[in-house]
Design an enzyme around this catalytic site. Structure first.
Site, PDB file in Angstrom:
ATOM      1  N   HIS A 182      -3.398  -5.297   1.477  1.00 48.21           N
ATOM      2  CA  HIS A 182      -2.714  -5.566   2.751  1.00 48.21           C
ATOM      3  C   HIS A 182      -2.751  -7.049   3.101  1.00 48.21           C
ATOM      4  CE1 HIS A 182      -2.245  -1.383   4.287  1.00 48.21           C
ATOM      5  NE2 HIS A 182      -3.282  -1.160   3.513  1.00 48.21           N
ATOM      6  N   GLU A 231      -1.029  -8.517   5.156  1.00 49.10           N
ATOM      7  CA  GLU A 231      -0.765  -8.665   6.589  1.00 49.10           C
ATOM      8  C   GLU A 231      -2.041  -8.511   7.425  1.00 49.10           C
ATOM      9  OE1 GLU A 231      -0.251  -6.053   4.839  1.00 49.10           O
ATOM     10  OE2 GLU A 231      -0.593  -4.226   6.015  1.00 49.10           O
ATOM     11  N   CYS A 254       0.831  -1.211   0.000  1.00 51.01           N
ATOM     12  CA  CYS A 254       0.000   0.000   0.000  1.00 51.01           C
ATOM     13  C   CYS A 254       0.863   1.258   0.000  1.00 51.01           C
ATOM     14  CB  CYS A 254      -0.995  -0.074   1.154  1.00 51.01           C
ATOM     15  SG  CYS A 254      -2.463   0.910   0.867  1.00 51.01           S
TER      16      CYS A 254
HETATM   17  N1  GLN Z   1      -3.632   6.314   0.957  1.00 51.83           N
HETATM   18  C1  GLN Z   1      -2.357   6.004   1.517  1.00 51.83           C
HETATM   19  C2  GLN Z   1      -1.240   6.773   0.803  1.00 51.83           C
HETATM   20  O1  GLN Z   1      -1.469   7.390  -0.173  1.00 51.83           O
HETATM   21  C3  GLN Z   1      -2.075   4.524   1.436  1.00 51.83           C
HETATM   22  C4  GLN Z   1      -3.069   3.782   2.289  1.00 51.83           C
HETATM   23  C5  GLN Z   1      -2.521   2.577   2.976  1.00 51.83           C
HETATM   24  O2  GLN Z   1      -1.324   2.346   3.058  1.00 51.83           O
HETATM   25  N2  GLN Z   1      -3.408   1.799   3.538  1.00 51.83           N
HETATM   26  O3  GLN Z   1      -0.134   6.738   1.236  1.00 51.83           O
END
Ligand code: GLN
Length: 188
Positions: A168, A170, A79
């Site tokens: 994710h 995890e 992410c």
């Molecule tokens: N929206 C976050 C970003 O732009 C990422 C979201 C996340 O890691 N769950 O960094």
């Protein structure tokens, strides 16, 4: 095998739990001296990529981590971690820029930012995918390869010893993507 988990902000503890379940040793990277420890792989967790990027700079970790990745240290970004790895980020946000992917942040809009699905991950099969204000990968270039796609969007990719997921792993009970990363390290 020892994995360093960047633990400045976000969902780092959950990665630790996954690695514990898989019997892999791990520790948290919070400051520059933590990088002096020996480790075989690095995890960049989810969270907020702008905040994590700023903390990496403030704590003087940015250049050393970038150098390690470019030197071949296997890395797994989830992410926000994916955004940190991307050579190109829509909107021009600064990143470590080590992986040949173009990331689009908050790509599913406010309403659809968080959702759960199941789809195929190359080399693993069907896995659960939890997205939280997630990015997707707009483009994979050079010798990067797409590993997973859902809803017509690329959501996981690999380039050599770099692995990135928009979702994710995890946060699910499924350890197979972490297992995949550990096998990547063994093969590197
Ligand atoms: N929206 C976050 C970003 O732009 C990422 C979201 C996340 O890691 N769950 O960094």
């Amino acid at each position: 095998m020892v994995i360093g988990i960047l633990a400045l902000q976000g969902a780092f503890a959950e990665h630790g739990s996954m690695l514990t379940r898989l019997g892999a040793e791990h520790f948290q990277i919070r400051q520059k001296k933590d990088l002096d420890r020996e480790f075989d792989g690095l995890i960049l967790p989810g969270g907020e990529s702008t905040v994590m990027g700023k903390l990496l700079k403030d704590l003087d970790l940015f250049t050393d981590i970038r150098r390690k990745i470019l030197g071949g240290m296997p890395v797994f970004g989830t992410c926000a971690g994916l955004i940190l790895l991307a050579k190109e980020v829509e909107g021009g946000q600064e990143s470590l820029a080590t992986m040949s992917i173009r990331a689009r942040r908050n790509a599913y809009g406010r309403q659809l930012g968080s959702f759960h699905t199941e789809d195929t991950f190359q080399g693993i099969g069907k896995i659960p995918m939890t997205f939280i204000r997630a990015p997707y990968i707009e483009r994979v270039f050079d010798d990067g390869e797409e590993l997973a796609r859902t809803g017509g969007r690329t959501v996981a990719a690999r380039q050599g010893s770099q692995l990135a997921c928009a979702f994710h792993p995890e946060l699910t009970g499924d350890t197979r993507v972490h297992q995949y990363f550990l096998e990547m390290i063994r093969g590197s």
